[in-house]
Design a protein around this motif. Sequence first.
Motif, PDB file in Angstrom:
ATOM      1  N   THR A   1       0.838  -1.201   0.000  1.00 22.07           N
ATOM      2  CA  THR A   1       0.000   0.000   0.000  1.00 22.07           C
ATOM      3  C   THR A   1       0.876   1.255   0.000  1.00 22.07           C
ATOM      4  O   THR A   1       0.628   2.189  -0.754  1.00 22.07           O
ATOM      5  CB  THR A   1      -0.931   0.007   1.223  1.00 22.07           C
ATOM      6  N   LEU A   2       1.908   1.256   0.834  1.00 19.97           N
ATOM      7  CA  LEU A   2       2.808   2.407   0.878  1.00 19.97           C
ATOM      8  C   LEU A   2       3.563   2.567  -0.436  1.00 19.97           C
ATOM      9  O   LEU A   2       3.792   3.681  -0.898  1.00 19.97           O
ATOM     10  CB  LEU A   2       3.790   2.267   2.044  1.00 19.97           C
ATOM     11  N   TRP A   3       3.956   1.439  -1.040  1.00 19.16           N
ATOM     12  CA  TRP A   3       4.666   1.491  -2.322  1.00 19.16           C
ATOM     13  C   TRP A   3       3.773   2.095  -3.403  1.00 19.16           C
ATOM     14  O   TRP A   3       4.201   2.942  -4.179  1.00 19.16           O
ATOM     15  CB  TRP A   3       5.134   0.103  -2.724  1.00 19.16           C
ATOM     16  N   ARG A   4       2.501   1.647  -3.436  1.00 18.84           N
ATOM     17  CA  ARG A   4       1.562   2.193  -4.437  1.00 18.84           C
ATOM     18  C   ARG A   4       1.336   3.674  -4.210  1.00 18.84           C
ATOM     19  O   ARG A   4       1.280   4.456  -5.141  1.00 18.84           O
ATOM     20  CB  ARG A   4       0.228   1.452  -4.359  1.00 18.84           C
ATOM     21  N   THR A   5       1.181   4.056  -2.948  1.00 22.11           N
ATOM     22  CA  THR A   5       0.940   5.459  -2.622  1.00 22.11           C
ATOM     23  C   THR A   5       2.132   6.305  -3.030  1.00 22.11           C
ATOM     24  O   THR A   5       1.970   7.335  -3.677  1.00 22.11           O
ATOM     25  CB  THR A   5       0.680   5.619  -1.109  1.00 22.11           C
ATOM     26  N   SER A   6       3.335   5.860  -2.684  1.00 20.78           N
ATOM     27  CA  SER A   6       4.512   6.660  -3.034  1.00 20.78           C
ATOM     28  C   SER A   6       4.756   6.642  -4.542  1.00 20.78           C
ATOM     29  O   SER A   6       5.180   7.634  -5.116  1.00 20.78           O
ATOM     30  CB  SER A   6       5.750   6.176  -2.277  1.00 20.78           C
ATOM     31  N   SER A   7       4.485   5.529  -5.209  1.00 21.38           N
ATOM     32  CA  SER A   7       4.633   5.460  -6.672  1.00 21.38           C
ATOM     33  C   SER A   7       3.628   6.373  -7.350  1.00 21.38           C
ATOM     34  O   SER A   7       3.940   7.059  -8.304  1.00 21.38           O
ATOM     35  CB  SER A   7       4.435   4.035  -7.171  1.00 21.38           C
TER      36      SER A   7
ATOM     37  N   GLN B   1       2.283   9.080  -6.093  1.00 24.20           N
ATOM     38  CA  GLN B   1       2.681  10.462  -5.875  1.00 24.20           C
ATOM     39  C   GLN B   1       3.824  10.844  -6.818  1.00 24.20           C
ATOM     40  O   GLN B   1       3.833  11.935  -7.364  1.00 24.20           O
ATOM     41  CB  GLN B   1       3.110  10.658  -4.429  1.00 24.20           C
ATOM     42  N   ARG B   2       4.773   9.921  -7.009  1.00 29.16           N
ATOM     43  CA  ARG B   2       5.880  10.215  -7.906  1.00 29.16           C
ATOM     44  C   ARG B   2       5.394  10.398  -9.341  1.00 29.16           C
ATOM     45  O   ARG B   2       5.820  11.296 -10.035  1.00 29.16           O
ATOM     46  CB  ARG B   2       6.935   9.108  -7.839  1.00 29.16           C
TER      47      ARG B   2
ATOM     48  N   GLU C   1       3.729  13.687  -9.733  1.00 31.65           N
ATOM     49  CA  GLU C   1       4.692  14.780  -9.785  1.00 31.65           C
ATOM     50  C   GLU C   1       5.334  14.856 -11.169  1.00 31.65           C
ATOM     51  O   GLU C   1       5.558  15.939 -11.701  1.00 31.65           O
ATOM     52  CB  GLU C   1       5.769  14.573  -8.721  1.00 31.65           C
TER      53      GLU C   1
END
Length: 132
Positions: A116-122, A124-125, A128
Amino acid sequence: MFSGLTASLYDAVMAAAGLFCQQLPDRSPHLFGLQSPLCWRCSGITLGAPALLFYLLRWRALPSLKTSFLLALMLPLDVIGAILGLWPGSNAVRFITGALWGFFGTSAAFTIIARTLWRTSSGQRSAEVDAQ
């Protein structure tokens, strides 16, 4: 005086553990005539979760989500089977299913959180990058 302090400490530990453990006397280990603050199942969970830490330190990877999910399911299946009267519960089985839940349930939770954190950070990237 020391026995009074010891008794008070034991009562405090029992009360704290009682917040999340049923502490049924027939389902709890006893040592030197005193009931453990955790039942056999909760003792298994409590030992299974840190065992995952040692596994991670040795192998540097979590077990697969599928394996973790399937082995963690042994605990709820044991509980449901005992409630329905399909088999009698035993303390050894309670401890083993608790340990499986502690190890593999924690592993599954870590895997899901990491994904979940990986998907969220991916996400967001990539958002951007799209904005630039």
